[in-house]
Design a protein around this motif. Structure first.
Motif, PDB file in Angstrom:
ATOM      1  N   ARG A 194       6.489   3.330  17.193  1.00  0.00           N
ATOM      2  CA  ARG A 194       5.708   4.563  17.044  1.00  0.00           C
ATOM      3  C   ARG A 194       6.204   5.385  15.854  1.00  0.00           C
ATOM      4  N   GLU A 195       7.521   5.360  15.622  1.00  0.00           N
ATOM      5  CA  GLU A 195       8.111   6.167  14.548  1.00  0.00           C
ATOM      6  C   GLU A 195       7.754   5.619  13.168  1.00  0.00           C
ATOM      7  N   GLU A 197       5.247   3.700  12.471  1.00  0.00           N
ATOM      8  CA  GLU A 197       3.794   3.849  12.298  1.00  0.00           C
ATOM      9  C   GLU A 197       3.443   5.276  11.872  1.00  0.00           C
ATOM     10  N   ASN A 198       4.117   6.269  12.457  1.00  0.00           N
ATOM     11  CA  ASN A 198       3.894   7.667  12.055  1.00  0.00           C
ATOM     12  C   ASN A 198       4.181   7.863  10.573  1.00  0.00           C
ATOM     13  N   GLN A 202       1.463   8.851   7.721  1.00  0.00           N
ATOM     14  CA  GLN A 202       1.642  10.085   6.944  1.00  0.00           C
ATOM     15  C   GLN A 202       1.603   9.805   5.445  1.00  0.00           C
ATOM     16  N   GLN A 238      11.540  11.618  12.017  1.00  0.00           N
ATOM     17  CA  GLN A 238      11.113  10.905  13.228  1.00  0.00           C
ATOM     18  C   GLN A 238      12.252  10.810  14.248  1.00  0.00           C
TER      19      GLN A 238
END
Length: 284
Positions: A194-195, A197-198, A202, A238
């Motif tokens: 998830r990190e 991918e964030n 961005q 993150q």
């Protein structure tokens, strides 16, 4: 004595602690209380654990003791759990970081207690600098001279846990920033799916479109296209979001258990069970 040490190591682990909390009957806990506490029957569990910890502060400062001191003195004493995040046991290359503190910057703290040697230190420090740009060794007064002789001309800091269980202001070398060894792959591997991918969303506004088998590799490839220091800065943002904790509940946790509870990320029902256990009379 070795048997005593082993059982104290076991007591301050999440498995044993939550077994104690959920069953109020744990053989490790029972053995430790009988061995290290006088007249336990009229005391609650919070008091008993604090008494065991006090014994450790004088006779057996193991890795948990050092980690708990760092969390109490640095995260809670110097910074704040609102603005700073601590991480533990983070795999970096072939090593595992004992303690990482992230606020505006991130510092990896490698713990070398009076019970440890410096045998693996060189390879551990090399690994940490691949993923973080500030690294510090935390050790005892008895190891300070050895640490200084090894680390005096390096960016690595040195903190000393004094015999009074404070972090020395005198025996100290502050870590300095070193970006020269930062490695895209090492930074990426610290991140959860998830990190990273964030970060990619961005920076690129999109994620790789590929089969599941190649997805991780394509995400890493995309990550390496971000300027390295920017990628590092985004990774820290993150990581800083991890370990969010209920402050009102955490305030009730005794000093001896702050680190153990912080890193266990308790659920709402865990908080209730912990509160009941700590306020319960021993064996009650």
């Amino acid at each position: 004595m070795t048997e005593n040490n082993l059982i104290l190591n076991r007591l301050f682990t999440q498995n044993v602690f939550f077994n104690m909390v959920n069953t109020n009957s744990n053989t490790t806990y029972g053995t430790v209380i009988q061995r290290f506490v006088n007249d336990p029957e009229d005391k609650d569990n919070s008091t008993l654990i604090s008494e065991v910890y006090k014994f450790m502060s004088k006779s057996y400062r193991n890795e948990y003791f050092y980690q708990n001191t760092l969390l109490n003195k640095l995260l809670l004493g110097k910074h704040s759990i609102n603005t700073t995040t601590a991480l533990t046991q983070i795999p970096i290359s072939k090593s595992k970081a004992d303690f990482i503190l992230i606020n505006g910057k991130a510092v990896v703290y490698e713990i070398k207690t009076e019970l440890d040697t410096f045998e693996r230190l060189d390879s551990q420090l090399r690994d940490y600098f691949k993923a973080f740009n500030h690294v510090c060794v935390v050790t005892s007064e008895s190891h300070y001279d050895r640490a200084i002789s090894i680390l005096k001309d390096t960016p690595v800091g040195i903190y000393v846990l004094t015999s009074q269980n404070t972090i020395s202001k005198k025996l100290r070398k502050e870590p300095t920033e070193d970006n020269s060894h930062l490695d895209y792959t090492a930074i990426f591997k610290v991140l959860h799916k998830r990190e990273y991918e964030n970060i990619l969303l961005q920076y690129f506004n999109e994620l790789p479109i590929t089969s599941q088998a190649f997805y991780y590799g394509e995400c890493l490839k995309q990550f390496t296209q971000i300027p390295k220091l920017k990628a590092y800065e985004m990774a820290l943002k993150q990581l800083k979001r991890r370990n969010r904790i209920a402050i009102s509940e955490f305030d009730k946790i005794p000093y001896a258990l702050k680190s153990l509870v912080y890193f266990s990320s308790p659920s709402k029902s865990d908080w209730q069970a912990i509160d009941v256990f700590l306020n319960q009379r021993y064996g009650g």
